[in-house]
Design a protein around this motif. Structure first.
Motif, short mmCIF file in Angstrom:
data_model
loop_
_atom_site.label_atom_id
_atom_site.label_comp_id
_atom_site.label_asym_id
_atom_site.label_seq_id
_atom_site.Cartn_x
_atom_site.Cartn_y
_atom_site.Cartn_z
N MET A 6 -4.97 30.21 36.80
CA MET A 6 -3.58 30.22 36.33
C MET A 6 -3.51 29.63 34.92
SD MET A 6 -0.19 28.50 38.11
CE MET A 6 0.07 29.84 39.26
N THR A 7 -2.73 30.26 34.05
CA THR A 7 -2.62 29.80 32.67
C THR A 7 -1.98 28.42 32.61
OG1 THR A 7 -0.46 30.83 32.38
CG2 THR A 7 -2.41 32.17 31.86
N ARG A 28 0.48 27.35 30.76
CA ARG A 28 1.94 27.34 30.75
C ARG A 28 2.50 27.54 32.15
NH1 ARG A 28 1.23 32.43 27.91
NH2 ARG A 28 1.79 31.40 25.95
N CYS A 29 1.84 28.38 32.95
CA CYS A 29 2.29 28.60 34.32
C CYS A 29 2.01 27.37 35.19
CB CYS A 29 1.60 29.83 34.92
SG CYS A 29 2.03 31.38 34.11
N PRO A 89 7.13 32.26 27.58
CA PRO A 89 6.36 33.04 28.55
C PRO A 89 6.58 34.54 28.40
CG PRO A 89 8.32 32.15 29.58
CD PRO A 89 8.28 31.57 28.20
N ARG A 90 5.63 35.29 28.87
CA ARG A 90 5.77 36.73 28.97
C ARG A 90 6.07 37.10 30.43
NH1 ARG A 90 0.00 38.00 26.47
NH2 ARG A 90 -0.38 36.25 27.87
N ASP A 123 3.60 35.98 32.96
CA ASP A 123 3.64 34.56 33.34
C ASP A 123 4.68 34.32 34.43
OD1 ASP A 123 1.72 33.79 31.38
OD2 ASP A 123 3.27 33.94 29.85
N TRP A 124 5.86 34.93 34.27
CA TRP A 124 6.88 34.79 35.31
C TRP A 124 6.36 35.33 36.65
CZ3 TRP A 124 11.17 32.02 34.93
CH2 TRP A 124 11.75 31.79 33.68
N SER A 141 3.32 35.57 37.67
CA SER A 141 2.29 34.67 38.19
C SER A 141 2.91 33.49 38.92
CB SER A 141 1.40 34.18 37.05
OG SER A 141 0.44 33.25 37.52
#
Length: 400
Positions: free
Chosen positions: A90-91, A93-94, A125-126, A129-130, A132
């Motif tokens: 997971m990134t 930011r996430c 976020p892109r 990301d949401w 995820s």
């Protein structure tokens, strides 16, 4: 957590949310609730859904948000364990948002809109990301999943499409929150997203389960007008189920014939629902028509469908036809279940054919089936008790 600095704001500038904090019971008029964040406590006014605005309009003058990562001492043991289970790929930011959501207490759940807004402003976020974050919330069965999903729909970076709305409508419908699902449906149209056949089929199901047959029928008629194509298999099935729930099996059967004329086969559950409706009403002719349609559609009848047909004949006062239905079932190679045998024993009782009942049980036993189940035993006990042969039945059951 979140550090928020903003000048005082009046009731006129207060937050208006698209989705009510009490989502299960949308407020008929404006209500107040408390919003608590570290070093910050304000009273927020929630307006009715009809006047809802985008979260970016929360303040006339945009407040300054500062994203601060969590410190380990602030997390409990359970929260730390949940954070440790986050996917390693997971990134960052996430992961940062997931840590905040996991540590968001029930008392501070009202701060979720500001939390997501702060994350969106700070992390940029892109859509991936949401998705995820939502996938992880759904997988972990987080209670804030639906609320996060609803709020994400309002964010431009989420790039919401019609399928996102139908997915959340499905979640709400499965939990019996039909009014909330309808609210999301109206919100989708308010975002200039035209409902497609998938969304309208879902509304047929939701309206039907909520007992709003007229609205379900209206939604189905709109499906016919969406494109030049006629309703698909799912749309037809949803409307037939709506007719069944409304006690209008014959109208549902007419729709089934329309499907047949277009060479569209309904799913097994639709046939079963129609067959059950006729069986419970004692309409053996209607049940036989549906049973024949099942076979013409290439669907192999199973023991449950056969049991409904036997029940229809028994309820219509035609015990001989009920017995014949079981014999035809066996001839077709379908092994009767306990329900089929019990219904047939009851039919033979009405005909006064105990000898034939014993022969049937013996033949079924030779076929290797477990023929004397709970319902069959109860039917035999009642019959033998009436004849004063309870002792003989004990020997039969003991040897079987």
């Amino acid at each position: 957590m979140i550090s928020l600095s903003a000048s005082s704001f009046s009731e006129k500038n207060a937050a208006q949310f698209k989705f009510s904090r009490a989502a299960h019971h949308p407020p008929p008029s404006a209500r107040f609730f408390s919003l608590s964040l570290p070093l910050h406590r304000r009273w927020i006014r929630a307006e009715p859904l009809s006047t809802a605005r985008h979260p970016s309009e929360l303040f006339e003058e945009a407040p300054s948000f500062k994203w601060v990562d969590l410190n380990e001492p602030e997390t409990s043991r359970e929260q730390a364990a949940a954070i440790a289970e986050l996917p390693p790929k997971m990134t960052k930011r996430c992961r940062a948002l997931m840590k905040q959501i996991i540590c968001l207490s029930s008392e501070n759940a009202g701060g979720l809109p500001l939390l997501l807004s702060a994350w969106a402003k700070a992390m940029k976020p892109r859509r991936a990301d949401w998705l995820s974050v939502l996938k992880e919330l759904e997988t972990s069965d987080n209670p804030l999943f639906l609320q996060v999903f609803q709020l994400a729909l309002l964010e431009d970076s989420f790039e919401a499409n019609a399928r996102d709305y139908t997915k959340i409508m499905g979640f709400l419908g499965r939990t019996g929150r039909f009014h909330d699902a309808e609210t999301v449906f109206l919100a989708m149209q308010g975002r200039d997203l035209v409902p497609d056949q998938v969304a309208m089929t879902l509304m047929v199901n939701l309206y039907s389960k909520a007992g709003k047959f007229d609205l379900a029928k209206e939604a189905f008629e709109k499906i016919r007008l969406l494109t030049d194509d006629n309703p698909d298999k799912r749309a037809y099935g949803a409307m037939i189920m709506a007719y069944v729930r409304a006690g209008m099996a014959e109208e549902g059967e007419m729709l089934l014939r329309e499907m047949d004329s277009r060479e569209i086969s309904a799913c097994r559950e639709v046939y079963k629902a129609l067959l059950r409706a006729y069986a419970m009403a004692g309409d053996c002719d209607g049940a036989q028509r549906v049973f024949d349609a099942v076979q013409l559609a290439g669907v192999v009848p199973d023991a449950r469908l056969c049991a409904l047909l036997i029940h229809a004949y028994a309820a219509a006062g035609r015990p001989a036809a009920a017995v014949s239905a079981l014999e035809n079932m066996r001839a077709a190679g379908v092994q009767p279940n306990d329900k089929c045998v019990a219904l047939t024993v009851a039919a033979l009782r009405e005909l006064g054919r105990l000898d034939r009942a014993m022969t049937l049980l013996a033949d079924l036993e030779k076929d290797g089936g477990d023929v004397i189940g709970r319902e069959t035993s109860a039917a035999l006990a009642s019959w033998f008790g009436q004849l004063g042969l309870s002792d003989e039945l004990s020997g039969i059951l003991g040897s079987s």
